[in-house]
Scaffold this motif. Structure first.
Motif, PDB file in Angstrom:
ATOM      1  N   TYR A 136       4.699   8.064   1.628  1.00 16.40           N
ATOM      2  CA  TYR A 136       5.710   7.207   2.223  1.00 16.40           C
ATOM      3  C   TYR A 136       7.018   7.357   1.453  1.00 16.40           C
ATOM      4  O   TYR A 136       7.016   7.579   0.254  1.00 16.40           O
ATOM      5  CB  TYR A 136       5.248   5.750   2.219  1.00 16.40           C
ATOM      6  CG  TYR A 136       4.088   5.510   3.150  1.00 16.40           C
ATOM      7  CD1 TYR A 136       4.302   5.182   4.487  1.00 16.40           C
ATOM      8  CD2 TYR A 136       2.780   5.636   2.722  1.00 16.40           C
ATOM      9  CE1 TYR A 136       3.239   4.977   5.357  1.00 16.40           C
ATOM     10  CE2 TYR A 136       1.712   5.435   3.586  1.00 16.40           C
ATOM     11  CZ  TYR A 136       1.959   5.100   4.902  1.00 16.40           C
ATOM     12  OH  TYR A 136       0.911   4.890   5.760  1.00 16.40           O
ATOM     13  N   LYS A 137       8.105   7.169   2.155  1.00 13.40           N
ATOM     14  CA  LYS A 137       9.426   7.308   1.566  1.00 13.40           C
ATOM     15  C   LYS A 137      10.097   5.934   1.456  1.00 13.40           C
ATOM     16  O   LYS A 137       9.596   4.952   1.991  1.00 13.40           O
ATOM     17  CB  LYS A 137      10.290   8.224   2.427  1.00 13.40           C
ATOM     18  CG  LYS A 137       9.737   9.633   2.553  1.00 13.40           C
ATOM     19  CD  LYS A 137      10.712  10.533   3.287  1.00 13.40           C
ATOM     20  CE  LYS A 137      10.220  11.954   3.413  1.00 13.40           C
ATOM     21  NZ  LYS A 137       9.680  12.574   2.255  1.00 13.40           N
ATOM     22  N   THR A 171       6.782  -2.075   1.758  1.00 13.61           N
ATOM     23  CA  THR A 171       7.945  -1.219   1.955  1.00 13.61           C
ATOM     24  C   THR A 171       8.647  -1.088   0.612  1.00 13.61           C
ATOM     25  O   THR A 171       8.937  -2.102  -0.035  1.00 13.61           O
ATOM     26  CB  THR A 171       8.921  -1.821   2.994  1.00 13.61           C
ATOM     27  OG1 THR A 171       8.205  -2.081   4.201  1.00 13.61           O
ATOM     28  CG2 THR A 171      10.067  -0.860   3.279  1.00 13.61           C
ATOM     29  N   LEU A 172       8.896   0.137   0.188  1.00 10.99           N
ATOM     30  CA  LEU A 172       9.712   0.380  -1.002  1.00 10.99           C
ATOM     31  C   LEU A 172      11.156   0.344  -0.520  1.00 10.99           C
ATOM     32  O   LEU A 172      11.613   1.253   0.166  1.00 10.99           O
ATOM     33  CB  LEU A 172       9.362   1.731  -1.635  1.00 10.99           C
ATOM     34  CG  LEU A 172      10.228   2.174  -2.818  1.00 10.99           C
ATOM     35  CD1 LEU A 172      10.230   1.137  -3.931  1.00 10.99           C
ATOM     36  CD2 LEU A 172       9.739   3.517  -3.354  1.00 10.99           C
ATOM     37  N   TYR A 184       1.677   4.944  -6.880  1.00  8.65           N
ATOM     38  CA  TYR A 184       0.518   4.679  -6.032  1.00  8.65           C
ATOM     39  C   TYR A 184       0.272   3.182  -5.966  1.00  8.65           C
ATOM     40  O   TYR A 184       0.407   2.484  -6.965  1.00  8.65           O
ATOM     41  CB  TYR A 184      -0.736   5.362  -6.608  1.00  8.65           C
ATOM     42  CG  TYR A 184      -0.639   6.864  -6.587  1.00  8.65           C
ATOM     43  CD1 TYR A 184      -1.144   7.602  -5.522  1.00  8.65           C
ATOM     44  CD2 TYR A 184      -0.033   7.548  -7.627  1.00  8.65           C
ATOM     45  CE1 TYR A 184      -1.047   8.982  -5.499  1.00  8.65           C
ATOM     46  CE2 TYR A 184       0.081   8.935  -7.612  1.00  8.65           C
ATOM     47  CZ  TYR A 184      -0.438   9.641  -6.542  1.00  8.65           C
ATOM     48  OH  TYR A 184      -0.331  11.003  -6.518  1.00  8.65           O
ATOM     49  N   PHE A 185      -0.098   2.699  -4.785  1.00  8.06           N
ATOM     50  CA  PHE A 185      -0.490   1.305  -4.602  1.00  8.06           C
ATOM     51  C   PHE A 185      -1.978   1.294  -4.285  1.00  8.06           C
ATOM     52  O   PHE A 185      -2.425   1.940  -3.340  1.00  8.06           O
ATOM     53  CB  PHE A 185       0.283   0.654  -3.452  1.00  8.06           C
ATOM     54  CG  PHE A 185      -0.152  -0.760  -3.174  1.00  8.06           C
ATOM     55  CD1 PHE A 185       0.342  -1.813  -3.929  1.00  8.06           C
ATOM     56  CD2 PHE A 185      -1.068  -1.045  -2.178  1.00  8.06           C
ATOM     57  CE1 PHE A 185      -0.066  -3.114  -3.689  1.00  8.06           C
ATOM     58  CE2 PHE A 185      -1.485  -2.351  -1.923  1.00  8.06           C
ATOM     59  CZ  PHE A 185      -0.983  -3.382  -2.686  1.00  8.06           C
ATOM     60  N   ASN A 197      -5.877   3.913  -1.623  1.00 12.83           N
ATOM     61  CA  ASN A 197      -4.528   3.877  -2.166  1.00 12.83           C
ATOM     62  C   ASN A 197      -3.570   4.598  -1.237  1.00 12.83           C
ATOM     63  O   ASN A 197      -3.969   5.380  -0.393  1.00 12.83           O
ATOM     64  CB  ASN A 197      -4.482   4.470  -3.581  1.00 12.83           C
ATOM     65  CG  ASN A 197      -4.656   5.972  -3.599  1.00 12.83           C
ATOM     66  OD1 ASN A 197      -3.748   6.715  -3.242  1.00 12.83           O
ATOM     67  ND2 ASN A 197      -5.829   6.422  -4.016  1.00 12.83           N
ATOM     68  N   ILE A 198      -2.290   4.277  -1.409  1.00 13.91           N
ATOM     69  CA  ILE A 198      -1.229   4.979  -0.695  1.00 13.91           C
ATOM     70  C   ILE A 198      -0.184   5.383  -1.718  1.00 13.91           C
ATOM     71  O   ILE A 198      -0.082   4.792  -2.795  1.00 13.91           O
ATOM     72  CB  ILE A 198      -0.603   4.108   0.413  1.00 13.91           C
ATOM     73  CG1 ILE A 198      -0.216   2.738  -0.110  1.00 13.91           C
ATOM     74  CG2 ILE A 198      -1.494   4.026   1.624  1.00 13.91           C
ATOM     75  CD1 ILE A 198       0.446   1.855   0.925  1.00 13.91           C
ATOM     76  N   LYS A 199       0.591   6.407  -1.370  1.00 10.37           N
ATOM     77  CA  LYS A 199       1.563   6.946  -2.302  1.00 10.37           C
ATOM     78  C   LYS A 199       2.963   6.820  -1.725  1.00 10.37           C
ATOM     79  O   LYS A 199       3.193   7.118  -0.567  1.00 10.37           O
ATOM     80  CB  LYS A 199       1.247   8.421  -2.568  1.00 10.37           C
ATOM     81  CG  LYS A 199       2.242   9.121  -3.470  1.00 10.37           C
ATOM     82  CD  LYS A 199       1.803  10.534  -3.799  1.00 10.37           C
ATOM     83  CE  LYS A 199       2.001  11.458  -2.632  1.00 10.37           C
ATOM     84  NZ  LYS A 199       1.693  12.857  -2.941  1.00 10.37           N
TER      85      LYS A 199
END
Length: 117
Positions: free
Chosen positions: A1-2, A15-16, A94-95, A103-105
């Motif tokens: 993800y961005k 959301t970052l 990573y979350f 996890n997601i990155k």
């Protein structure tokens, strides 16, 4: 993800929103928006839920203490993380949802980091 892209993992929306240089560019601050879509309250522990590695794949500890780490059902909070990090081209955080090893990155480049004013 961005940056700016919404992710969903195990009923937690993330959301970052932005990444900023801090401490004369010796560190970065990440600002996340987190929404709890689960049926329960969750308590975010920065170093368990978020894993940020240095070049040698060693976890860098978070330096920031959030006022709020408990997120009730259907609540949205802003969550900040700060890391002392050497400058590099590509960053990844990573979350981990704490359910199984899911996890997601999130990835971002040095050019996407906002300069500290």
């Amino acid at each position: 993800y961005k940056i700016g892209e919404q992710a969903l993992i195990d009923d937690i929306e993330l959301t970052l929103n932005q990444v900023t240089h801090i401490n004369n560019n010796t560190g970065i601050e990440l600002t996340f928006q987190i929404t709890n879509k689960t049926n329960n309250t969750i308590t975010i522990n920065a170093d368990k839920y978020f894993v940020f590695y240095d070049i040698n794949m060693v976890q860098i500890p978070n330096k920031y203490t959030n006022d709020k780490s408990i997120i009730k059902k259907d609540e949205t909070i802003t969550y900040k993380l700060q890391y002392d990090v050497a400058s590099k081209e590509l960053y990844e955080i990573y979350f981990y949802s704490q359910i199984v090893e899911n996890n997601i990155k999130f990835s971002f480049t040095s050019s996407e980091i906002i300069q500290d004013i």
